[in-house]
Design a protein around this motif. Structure first.
Motif, mmCIF file in Angstrom:
data_model
loop_
_atom_site.group_PDB
_atom_site.id
_atom_site.type_symbol
_atom_site.label_atom_id
_atom_site.label_comp_id
_atom_site.label_asym_id
_atom_site.label_seq_id
_atom_site.Cartn_x
_atom_site.Cartn_y
_atom_site.Cartn_z
ATOM 1 N N GLU A 1 0.690 -1.202 0.111
ATOM 2 C CA GLU A 1 0.034 -0.057 0.009
ATOM 3 C C GLU A 1 0.898 1.363 0.071
ATOM 4 N N ALA A 2 2.026 1.556 0.663
ATOM 5 C CA ALA A 2 2.864 2.266 0.688
ATOM 6 C C ALA A 2 3.308 2.518 -0.630
ATOM 7 N N SER A 3 3.713 1.443 -1.390
ATOM 8 C CA SER A 3 4.683 1.611 -2.744
ATOM 9 C C SER A 3 3.274 2.346 -3.658
ATOM 10 N N SER A 4 2.188 1.680 -3.598
ATOM 11 C CA SER A 4 1.282 2.335 -4.386
ATOM 12 C C SER A 4 0.888 3.739 -4.136
ATOM 13 N N THR A 5 0.667 4.089 -2.887
ATOM 14 C CA THR A 5 0.637 5.266 -2.512
ATOM 15 C C THR A 5 1.322 6.342 -2.945
ATOM 16 N N LEU A 6 2.774 6.014 -2.919
ATOM 17 C CA LEU A 6 3.828 6.750 -3.460
ATOM 18 C C LEU A 6 3.897 7.081 -5.043
ATOM 19 N N VAL A 7 3.571 6.012 -5.736
ATOM 20 C CA VAL A 7 3.115 6.041 -7.141
ATOM 21 C C VAL A 7 2.247 7.049 -7.148
ATOM 22 N N ASP A 8 1.294 7.120 -6.478
ATOM 23 C CA ASP A 8 -0.015 7.814 -6.680
ATOM 24 C C ASP A 8 0.201 9.262 -6.579
ATOM 25 N N GLY A 9 1.218 9.416 -5.532
ATOM 26 C CA GLY A 9 1.750 10.771 -5.217
ATOM 27 C C GLY A 9 2.479 11.432 -6.061
ATOM 28 N N LEU A 10 3.406 10.423 -6.968
ATOM 29 C CA LEU A 10 4.113 10.919 -8.037
ATOM 30 C C LEU A 10 3.367 11.256 -9.204
ATOM 31 N N ILE A 11 2.286 10.514 -9.484
ATOM 32 C CA ILE A 11 1.406 10.984 -10.536
ATOM 33 C C ILE A 11 0.849 12.405 -10.150
ATOM 34 N N SER A 12 0.292 12.569 -9.140
ATOM 35 C CA SER A 12 -0.313 13.924 -8.745
ATOM 36 C C SER A 12 0.802 15.114 -8.996
ATOM 37 N N ALA A 13 2.138 14.559 -8.380
ATOM 38 C CA ALA A 13 3.097 15.614 -8.418
ATOM 39 C C ALA A 13 3.388 16.199 -10.011
ATOM 40 N N GLY A 14 3.413 15.017 -10.587
ATOM 41 C CA GLY A 14 3.666 15.194 -12.132
ATOM 42 C C GLY A 14 2.548 16.129 -13.067
ATOM 43 N N ILE A 15 1.465 15.859 -12.880
ATOM 44 C CA ILE A 15 0.030 16.306 -13.187
ATOM 45 C C ILE A 15 0.026 17.729 -12.779
ATOM 46 N N GLY A 16 0.367 18.026 -11.654
ATOM 47 C CA GLY A 16 0.193 19.381 -11.084
ATOM 48 C C GLY A 16 1.419 20.360 -11.408
ATOM 49 N N ALA A 17 2.617 19.545 -11.734
ATOM 50 C CA ALA A 17 3.651 20.593 -12.154
ATOM 51 C C ALA A 17 3.490 20.950 -13.641
ATOM 52 N N ILE A 18 3.144 19.894 -14.430
ATOM 53 C CA ILE A 18 2.770 20.113 -16.061
ATOM 54 C C ILE A 18 1.663 21.062 -15.991
ATOM 55 N N ALA A 19 0.530 20.705 -15.176
ATOM 56 C CA ALA A 19 -0.446 21.914 -15.312
ATOM 57 C C ALA A 19 -0.110 23.238 -15.094
ATOM 58 N N LEU A 20 0.606 23.456 -14.071
ATOM 59 C CA LEU A 20 1.035 24.802 -13.737
ATOM 60 C C LEU A 20 1.994 25.415 -14.926
ATOM 61 N N PHE A 21 2.758 24.637 -15.484
ATOM 62 C CA PHE A 21 3.521 25.185 -16.589
ATOM 63 C C PHE A 21 2.681 25.483 -17.797
ATOM 64 N N LEU A 22 1.628 24.645 -17.943
ATOM 65 C CA LEU A 22 0.761 24.909 -19.293
ATOM 66 C C LEU A 22 -0.042 26.229 -18.861
ATOM 67 N N LEU A 23 -0.325 26.447 -17.817
ATOM 68 C CA LEU A 23 -1.325 27.544 -17.434
ATOM 69 C C LEU A 23 -0.684 28.719 -17.530
ATOM 70 N N VAL A 24 0.792 28.802 -17.611
ATOM 71 C CA VAL A 24 1.399 30.130 -17.657
ATOM 72 C C VAL A 24 2.048 30.218 -18.948
ATOM 73 N N LEU A 25 1.959 29.063 -19.682
ATOM 74 C CA LEU A 25 2.506 28.956 -21.267
ATOM 75 C C LEU A 25 1.704 29.679 -22.289
ATOM 76 N N PRO A 26 2.084 30.880 -22.824
ATOM 77 C CA PRO A 26 1.260 31.560 -23.808
ATOM 78 C C PRO A 26 1.175 30.716 -25.095
#
Length: 308
Positions: free
Chosen positions: A161-186
């Motif tokens: 469960e800890a392993s899958s939760t870490l993967v889930d957290g990495l997924i969220s971090a990746g999506i959040g980082a790219i979403a932020l980048f695309l929001l400021v990308l003209p």
């Protein structure tokens, strides 16, 4: 504390952590479904599906946690093999989900780069959602690890469960980082293609960073299931020190092998006689004393003397 009470205590800690995980993941799934319906992003689908799997598998894990320790006429030593089997199944399912999501997102990127067809990504509330989920995932991951550490990392269920939760957290971090980048990308820049294919690149990065975790769980669980030697050096050193203190009279200790299956440990002590006579009563006494000593750290343990 008796052996039965100690065993129940270990399982109680394990089940409590699993139930906390189910509740937290259920909240994430409800929020994730709303965001997926609003945006249609494949990476968001991956994130939400991953968390939904954690909810379902968490329920299964709670059942196995109470079932595996029970002794029956057919299984007098319990069914601890269910725990690594669960970890194997979850790891395989996780790897399959990562592969499926990558192929789905990749097909959309292929359509854009080859045929010029694609839809502008709708990010909507993605950033806010992923920031909340990121905090929840890493908090839950730390909680799982702390609870497992409290029982000397004996729980294969909490490890999975800890392993899958870490993967889930990495997924969220990746999506959040790219979403932020695309929001400021003209629009109208050389990187404009990311507004149409960013979903694929998010998913690709997630898979590259996350795929290691389920493979490690798969490896460790397989070793447990087929009877491989436990590889925790600190635990092996502890068992060896206790074995030296509790070896039978008129014997030399040649080596000690530790095996783990779920929460059950088996310790094989290879001994050689040094005197003319080794009494059975002394061996039984040493076995019981050693098991009693080891149960201070190991939830369920069985000691075997082996004459090589």
């Amino acid at each position: 504390m008796t052996s039965r009470t100690r065993k129940r205590s270990h399982k109680a800690i394990e089940r409590r952590a699993l139930i906390v995980g189910i509740l937290m993941n259920t909240m994430q799934v409800l929020g994730g479904v709303v965001v997926v319906l609003m945006t249609g992003l494949q990476a968001m689908f991956l994130d939400t599906a991953f968390t939904f799997i954690s909810v379902v598998s968490g329920i299964v894990a709670v059942y196995l946690s109470s079932r595996s320790v029970r002794a029956t006429k057919r299984f007098p030593y319990g069914m601890f093999a269910l725990e690594p089997i669960y970890a194997i199944c979850k790891a395989i399912f996780t790897i399959s989900l990562l592969a499926f999501s990558l192929l789905e997102a990749g097909s959309a990127a292929f359509e854009y780069f080859v045929y010029g067809r694609g839809e502008h990504m709708s990010l909507g509330p993605v950033l806010v959602y992923e920031l909340v989920v990121l905090v929840l995932c890493f908090s839950l991951w730390a909680y799982y690890r702390a609870e497992n550490h409290e029982i000397n990392n004996a729980s294969s269920l909490l490890q999975a469960e800890a392993s899958s939760t870490l993967v889930d957290g990495l997924i969220s971090a990746g999506i959040g980082a790219i979403a932020l980048f695309l929001l400021v990308l003209p629009s109208g820049t050389p990187l404009d293609f990311l507004h149409y294919t960013g979903d694929f690149f998010i998913t690709l990065i997630i898979v590259l960073f996350a795929v290691k975790e389920p493979f490690e769980v798969l490896r460790d669980a397989f070793v447990e299931l087929v009877g491989g030697v436990h590889s925790d050096d600190s635990l092996n050193a502890y068992v060896m020190s206790q074995a030296l203190d509790h070896k039978p009279e008129e014997t030399d200790l040649e080596k000690v092998l530790v095996f783990k299956q779920g929460m059950k440990y088996r310790v094989d002590m290879y001994i050689a006689g040094t005197g003319e006579q080794i009494t059975v009563s002394n061996m039984i006494s040493c076995k019981r004393e050693l098991e009693k000593a080891l149960k201070k750290r190991l939830p369920v343990v069985d000691v075997n003397f082996v004459f090589d």
